[in-house]
Motif scaffolding. Structure first.
Motif, short mmCIF file in Angstrom:
data_model
loop_
_atom_site.label_atom_id
_atom_site.label_comp_id
_atom_site.label_asym_id
_atom_site.label_seq_id
_atom_site.Cartn_x
_atom_site.Cartn_y
_atom_site.Cartn_z
N LYS A 13 30.05 28.10 27.24
CA LYS A 13 29.97 27.31 26.72
C LYS A 13 29.76 25.87 27.17
CE LYS A 13 33.68 29.75 23.51
NZ LYS A 13 35.41 29.35 24.20
N PRO A 14 28.50 25.22 27.17
CA PRO A 14 27.85 24.18 28.04
C PRO A 14 28.50 23.50 27.22
CG PRO A 14 26.01 25.76 27.19
CD PRO A 14 27.64 26.33 27.00
N GLY A 15 27.96 22.22 27.86
CA GLY A 15 28.83 20.47 27.20
C GLY A 15 27.51 20.07 26.23
N ALA A 16 27.70 19.06 25.93
CA ALA A 16 27.11 19.18 24.71
C ALA A 16 26.05 18.23 25.32
CB ALA A 16 27.47 18.04 23.48
N GLU A 17 25.92 17.67 26.07
CA GLU A 17 24.92 16.50 27.46
C GLU A 17 23.81 17.77 27.70
OE1 GLU A 17 27.83 17.38 28.48
OE2 GLU A 17 27.58 18.94 30.24
N LEU A 18 23.41 19.35 27.89
CA LEU A 18 23.15 20.86 27.80
C LEU A 18 22.39 21.13 26.92
CD1 LEU A 18 24.91 21.93 30.73
CD2 LEU A 18 23.53 20.40 31.16
N LEU A 19 23.08 20.49 25.52
CA LEU A 19 22.35 20.97 24.26
C LEU A 19 20.95 21.30 24.54
CD1 LEU A 19 22.52 22.42 21.23
CD2 LEU A 19 22.88 20.11 20.24
N GLU A 20 20.22 20.61 24.13
CA GLU A 20 19.07 20.00 23.87
C GLU A 20 17.60 20.90 25.13
OE1 GLU A 20 15.01 16.63 24.85
OE2 GLU A 20 16.53 16.21 23.70
N ASP A 21 18.32 21.23 26.37
CA ASP A 21 17.87 22.54 27.39
C ASP A 21 17.88 23.41 27.15
OD1 ASP A 21 16.99 19.82 28.83
OD2 ASP A 21 18.37 20.01 30.19
N VAL A 22 19.07 23.60 26.29
CA VAL A 22 19.80 25.06 26.17
C VAL A 22 18.46 25.45 25.49
CG1 VAL A 22 21.22 26.17 25.17
CG2 VAL A 22 22.30 24.98 27.16
N HIS A 23 18.88 25.05 24.06
CA HIS A 23 17.26 25.24 22.78
C HIS A 23 16.36 25.05 23.38
CE1 HIS A 23 19.88 25.45 19.33
NE2 HIS A 23 20.90 23.94 19.82
N ARG A 24 15.86 24.14 24.54
CA ARG A 24 14.21 24.32 24.76
C ARG A 24 14.37 26.07 25.93
NH1 ARG A 24 13.70 19.96 28.04
NH2 ARG A 24 13.73 19.02 25.83
N ALA A 25 15.43 26.51 26.53
CA ALA A 25 15.25 28.10 27.38
C ALA A 25 15.28 28.76 25.97
CB ALA A 25 16.70 27.77 27.88
N ALA A 26 16.15 29.06 25.50
CA ALA A 26 16.04 30.24 24.31
C ALA A 26 14.37 29.80 23.54
CB ALA A 26 16.82 29.83 23.40
N ASP A 27 13.63 28.55 23.24
CA ASP A 27 12.74 28.97 22.40
C ASP A 27 11.74 29.13 23.30
OD1 ASP A 27 13.76 27.58 20.22
OD2 ASP A 27 12.67 25.87 20.64
N LEU A 28 11.76 29.13 24.10
CA LEU A 28 10.76 29.31 24.89
C LEU A 28 10.76 30.83 26.35
CD1 LEU A 28 10.31 26.29 27.57
CD2 LEU A 28 8.44 27.00 25.92
N CYS A 29 12.19 31.70 25.93
CA CYS A 29 12.68 32.86 26.00
C CYS A 29 11.01 33.63 25.46
CB CYS A 29 13.95 33.26 25.56
SG CYS A 29 13.95 34.91 26.21
N PRO A 30 10.32 34.03 25.97
CA PRO A 30 9.44 35.00 25.76
C PRO A 30 9.90 36.34 25.11
CG PRO A 30 9.03 35.82 27.93
CD PRO A 30 9.83 33.92 27.43
N SER A 31 11.57 37.28 25.16
CA SER A 31 11.80 38.26 24.30
C SER A 31 12.92 37.70 23.66
CB SER A 31 12.42 39.21 26.18
OG SER A 31 13.76 38.54 26.24
N GLN A 32 12.76 36.37 23.35
CA GLN A 32 14.18 36.05 22.27
C GLN A 32 15.45 37.29 22.78
OE1 GLN A 32 13.35 33.83 19.77
NE2 GLN A 32 11.64 33.21 21.53
N SER A 33 15.65 37.04 24.09
CA SER A 33 16.94 37.48 24.43
C SER A 33 18.34 36.00 24.37
CB SER A 33 17.36 37.96 25.55
OG SER A 33 16.48 37.56 26.31
N ILE A 34 18.06 34.95 24.16
CA ILE A 34 19.06 33.67 24.38
C ILE A 34 19.32 33.73 22.90
CG2 ILE A 34 19.64 31.67 24.97
CD1 ILE A 34 17.28 32.05 27.64
N ARG A 35 20.43 33.81 22.25
CA ARG A 35 21.71 33.19 20.89
C ARG A 35 22.05 32.21 21.55
NH1 ARG A 35 20.84 35.76 16.49
NH2 ARG A 35 20.16 37.44 17.63
N VAL A 36 21.57 30.77 20.16
CA VAL A 36 22.88 29.85 20.78
C VAL A 36 23.41 29.71 19.22
CG1 VAL A 36 23.12 27.50 21.06
CG2 VAL A 36 21.64 28.42 22.62
N THR A 37 24.37 29.60 19.41
CA THR A 37 25.51 29.26 17.93
C THR A 37 26.35 28.50 18.55
OG1 THR A 37 27.25 31.18 19.07
CG2 THR A 37 25.09 31.98 17.69
#
Length: 63
Positions: free
Chosen positions: A38-62
């Motif tokens: 449960k990272p803070g809101a200040e990390l939201l953009e980086d986390v979404h970018r990481a999920a988008d770049l994941c080649p296996s689509q193994s990251i889920r952000v809810t």
């Protein structure tokens, strides 16, 4: 925001750890490790970018 991963799908590219090292790391086999579920809101953009770049689509952000 909540971050989960599917380690069975992870291919160990490391894009997540490079984009958001506060939230993601890799274990000795190169597979994703979530450092903060449960990272803070200040990390939201980086986390979404990481999920988008994941080649296996193994990251889920809810939330």
């Amino acid at each position: 925001m909540r971050v989960t991963t599917d380690r069975d799908r992870c291919v160990g590219s490391g894009q997540c750890a490079m984009q958001s090292p506060e939230v993601f790391d890799q274990d000795d086999d190169g597979l994703v490790v979530v450092l903060q579920e449960k990272p803070g809101a200040e990390l939201l953009e980086d986390v979404h970018r990481a999920a988008d770049l994941c080649p296996s689509q193994s990251i889920r952000v809810t939330g």
